[in-house]
Design a protein around this motif. Structure first.
Motif, PDB file in Angstrom:
ATOM      1  N   PRO A 105       0.840  -1.208   0.000  1.00 50.92           N
ATOM      2  CA  PRO A 105       0.000   0.000   0.000  1.00 50.92           C
ATOM      3  C   PRO A 105       0.870   1.252   0.000  1.00 50.92           C
ATOM      4  O   PRO A 105       1.876   1.308   0.701  1.00 50.92           O
ATOM      5  N   TYR A 118      -9.341   3.896   8.195  1.00 51.08           N
ATOM      6  CA  TYR A 118      -9.787   2.772   7.353  1.00 51.08           C
ATOM      7  C   TYR A 118      -8.698   1.713   7.241  1.00 51.08           C
ATOM      8  O   TYR A 118      -8.983   0.516   7.262  1.00 51.08           O
ATOM      9  N   ARG A 119      -7.456   2.140   7.107  1.00 50.46           N
ATOM     10  CA  ARG A 119      -6.363   1.164   7.005  1.00 50.46           C
ATOM     11  C   ARG A 119      -6.186   0.393   8.305  1.00 50.46           C
ATOM     12  O   ARG A 119      -5.878  -0.803   8.284  1.00 50.46           O
ATOM     13  N   HIS A 122      -8.677  -2.400   8.440  1.00 49.60           N
ATOM     14  CA  HIS A 122      -8.410  -3.492   7.496  1.00 49.60           C
ATOM     15  C   HIS A 122      -7.039  -4.147   7.697  1.00 49.60           C
ATOM     16  O   HIS A 122      -6.661  -5.007   6.901  1.00 49.60           O
ATOM     17  N   VAL A 124      -4.047  -2.962   7.276  1.00 51.33           N
ATOM     18  CA  VAL A 124      -3.101  -2.612   6.218  1.00 51.33           C
ATOM     19  C   VAL A 124      -1.722  -2.262   6.772  1.00 51.33           C
ATOM     20  O   VAL A 124      -0.707  -2.501   6.112  1.00 51.33           O
ATOM     21  N   ALA A 149      -8.276   1.770   1.101  1.00 49.02           N
ATOM     22  CA  ALA A 149      -7.976   0.846   2.198  1.00 49.02           C
ATOM     23  C   ALA A 149      -8.503  -0.555   1.898  1.00 49.02           C
ATOM     24  O   ALA A 149      -7.833  -1.559   2.170  1.00 49.02           O
ATOM     25  N   ASP A 152      -6.240  -2.045  -0.759  1.00 54.76           N
ATOM     26  CA  ASP A 152      -4.964  -2.429  -0.139  1.00 54.76           C
ATOM     27  C   ASP A 152      -5.105  -3.745   0.616  1.00 54.76           C
ATOM     28  O   ASP A 152      -4.251  -4.636   0.507  1.00 54.76           O
ATOM     29  N   ALA A 153      -6.186  -3.884   1.388  1.00 56.51           N
ATOM     30  CA  ALA A 153      -6.412  -5.105   2.170  1.00 56.51           C
ATOM     31  C   ALA A 153      -6.562  -6.311   1.245  1.00 56.51           C
ATOM     32  O   ALA A 153      -6.014  -7.389   1.519  1.00 56.51           O
TER      33      ALA A 153
END
Length: 184
Positions: A105, A118-119, A122, A124, A149, A152-153
């Motif tokens: 990411p 958000y990351r 998840h 990340v 996010a 990325d996940a």
């Protein structure tokens, strides 16, 4: 295995790209007077690290995410660097020393609170940030934090040596446009 590939490919890339990087540095000196751009970014486990890139914007540009910066802040040489993705070459150093991976990411700024939230949700931040990845080759940037996010996940869950090489090749062949810049 990915870390071994990171070391091998970043070291090889730095050696091969050194003449190009020297030329870009000299041109950058004339363009902005300061060819390298250093900025604190959020790394693995949310630890800070200093990202290094070729400068594409005027030195006095506000320290904000690219999608919040004015397109007028980008220099003519900066447009070339962004279009060709050559501004990313110095990040090979970040990869070599272990701050980043070639695939992962994209590292965000500490003031991008919504994206960080958000990351976190998840997972990340459990991996090293990367130079490129699924979001980048699909033109998903930091202007859509929740989608970024989630993408990325998904990339992290599905990452394999084949995908790793695939994302690098797609980026080298010009897929993806990078972060958008705000139009004034």
């Amino acid at each position: 295995m990915m870390r071994a590939l990171d070391i091998l490919l970043s070291l090889t890339g730095l050696i091969i790209a050194m003449p190009v990087m020297l030329v870009l540095t000299l041109i950058g000196l004339f363009d902005t007077g300061s060819p390298l751009f250093r900025q604190q970014r959020v790394g693995r486990y949310q630890q800070p690290f200093t990202l290094v890139k070729f400068r594409t914007m005027k030195k006095e540009t506000a320290d904000v995410a690219t999608h919040l910066a004015s397109h007028q802040a980008i220099t003519r040489f900066g447009h070339f660097l962004r279009r060709t993705k050559l501004d990313e070459l110095p990040q090979l150093w970040n990869v070599l020393i272990g701050d980043m991976s070639l695939v992962g990411p994209r590292p965000c700024l500490f003031n991008q609170h919504e994206l960080i939230e958000y990351r976190q949700q998840h997972g990340v931040f459990e991996v090293r940030p990367g130079v490129t990845g699924l979001a980048q080759v699909n033109d998903i940037d930091m202007s859509t934090p929740q989608l970024l996010a989630e993408t990325d996940a998904r990339m992290i869950q599905e990452l394999s040596p084949k995908n790793y090489i695939g994302f690098i090749l797609q980026t080298m062949l010009g897929k993806g446009m990078g972060d958008r810049v705000r139009k004034d």
